[in-house]
Design an enzyme around this catalytic site. Structure first.
Site, PDB file in Angstrom:
ATOM      1  N   HIS A 197     -12.551  25.823  11.277  1.00 45.43           N
ATOM      2  CA  HIS A 197     -13.672  26.961  10.904  1.00 45.43           C
ATOM      3  C   HIS A 197     -14.832  26.488  10.504  1.00 45.43           C
ATOM      4  O   HIS A 197     -15.208  26.779   9.492  1.00 45.43           O
ATOM      5  CB  HIS A 197     -12.701  28.083  10.342  1.00 45.43           C
ATOM      6  CG  HIS A 197     -13.567  29.487  10.247  1.00 45.43           C
ATOM      7  ND1 HIS A 197     -14.936  29.465  10.275  1.00 45.43           N
ATOM      8  CD2 HIS A 197     -13.197  30.750  10.314  1.00 45.43           C
ATOM      9  CE1 HIS A 197     -15.140  30.992  10.286  1.00 45.43           C
ATOM     10  NE2 HIS A 197     -14.153  31.511  10.651  1.00 45.43           N
ATOM     11  N   GLU A 245     -16.576  26.722  15.986  1.00 40.24           N
ATOM     12  CA  GLU A 245     -15.218  26.372  15.526  1.00 40.24           C
ATOM     13  C   GLU A 245     -14.508  25.965  16.716  1.00 40.24           C
ATOM     14  O   GLU A 245     -14.275  26.540  17.863  1.00 40.24           O
ATOM     15  CB  GLU A 245     -14.653  27.861  15.040  1.00 40.24           C
ATOM     16  CG  GLU A 245     -15.264  28.419  13.953  1.00 40.24           C
ATOM     17  CD  GLU A 245     -14.832  29.847  13.835  1.00 40.24           C
ATOM     18  OE1 GLU A 245     -13.842  30.125  13.968  1.00 40.24           O
ATOM     19  OE2 GLU A 245     -15.758  30.911  13.489  1.00 40.24           O
TER      20      GLU A 245
END
Length: 295
Positions: A164, A267
């Site tokens: 992330h 991400e």
């Protein structure tokens, strides 16, 4: 916050370019190498910063995030595993538990080009209460002029996951991301499908999109910092583009009110298709980051 990490006193000198320090309740591994400066929290095997020599910081880390045991860190590269997003059971932590638990530094090596680090997390009584599977999870970082990241999960199960990554940008209003493909699921609009008209994502307000057919490389075009960042994805099914925008940013206690202006999340993820790990074949998710241009 990143400047603060590098000013912390050394608790243990692991190698000439590698040390362990402590920020509030959390241990941090600090890399201070001629080619690269970086830092990783042992909680979550969480890459906090990566700065190749001669470059601006590539990753963004919130100045407001608390370094407390069991509290997710805001910024850097959270490891979302063994699920991405909210769990079906609302009592379970969002984005899984891997980012909230302490890992061990199980291997490291250094050479003239940089540093390689391997972190390990194993199933325990604590994790089995949250997720009923045995596993061994490795996070590997090869840090130098490029940043290579890999998750490797051993066991028998299915997971969704993400690296992330929060990228440091000059001003979100001047940021474009290309290479995402056209079709996406818009989580801000409750899961509606959308389509990019020109193949380029901008971030005029809150954005949360799961791209379904992204290219192998996403490119962050940052006009303010006069650079581009390549994000090469491997073993993924999706790429997620996220920025909270002003209203959500102001509501988040671990982010400055204007924090949204200085980062973008691109991400590497497996969201719409789960990954299978088996005894014979671990599940992997990997990304390579590269500052492609200055000037």
């Amino acid at each position: 916050m990143i400047t603060k990490i590098f000013a912390l006193p050394v608790i243990e000198q692991i190698a000439p370019v590698l040390s362990r320090r402590q920020l509030d309740e959390l241990d941090v591994i600090v890399v201070d190498h001629p080619q690269v400066r970086a830092s990783v929290a042992l909680q979550g095997a969480h890459l906090l910063s990566w700065k190749p020599a001669g470059e601006e910081e590539v990753l963004w880390l919130s100045n407001n995030t608390p370094f407390k045991n069991g509290k997710a860190l805001r910024g850097g590269v959270p490891v979302c595993w063994p699920w991405f997003g909210p769990a079906e059971d609302k009592a379970l932590p969002a984005h899984g538990f891997a980012r909230n638990l302490p890992w061990t530094l199980s291997a490291h090596s250094e050479d003239a080009s940089g540093v390689s680090l391997t972190f390990e997390l194993q199933s325990s009584d604590e994790t089995r209460k949250l997720w009923p599977h045995d596993f061994t999870l490795y996070a590997r970082y090869k840090l130098g002029k490029t940043c290579e990241m890999e998750l490797e999960a051993h066991g028998e199960f299915e997971v969704t996951s993400a690296l992330h990554t929060y990228f440091n940008v000059g001003n979100i209003a001047d940021v474009k991301v290309s290479g995402l493909g056209d079709i996406y699921i818009d989580k801000v609009l409750g899961g509606e499908k959308g389509q990019l008209t020109d193949g380029v994502q901008t971030f005029p307000d809150r954005t949360d999109r799961v791209y379904l057919a992204a290219e192998e490389c996403s490119v962050i075009h940052d006009a303010s910092l006069k650079r581009t960042i390549d994000v090469e994805h491997r073993h993924h099914s999706n790429v997620v583009g996220w920025n909270p925008g002003p209203a959500l940013s102001a509501s988040m206690g671990d982010m400055p009110d204007d924090g949204y202006k200085t980062f973008v999340c691109v991400e590497t993820a497996c969201v719409t298709t789960s990954q299978k790990a088996s005894t014979d074949k671990p599940a992997r998710l990997a990304a390579t980051l590269r500052v492609a241009k200055n000037g």
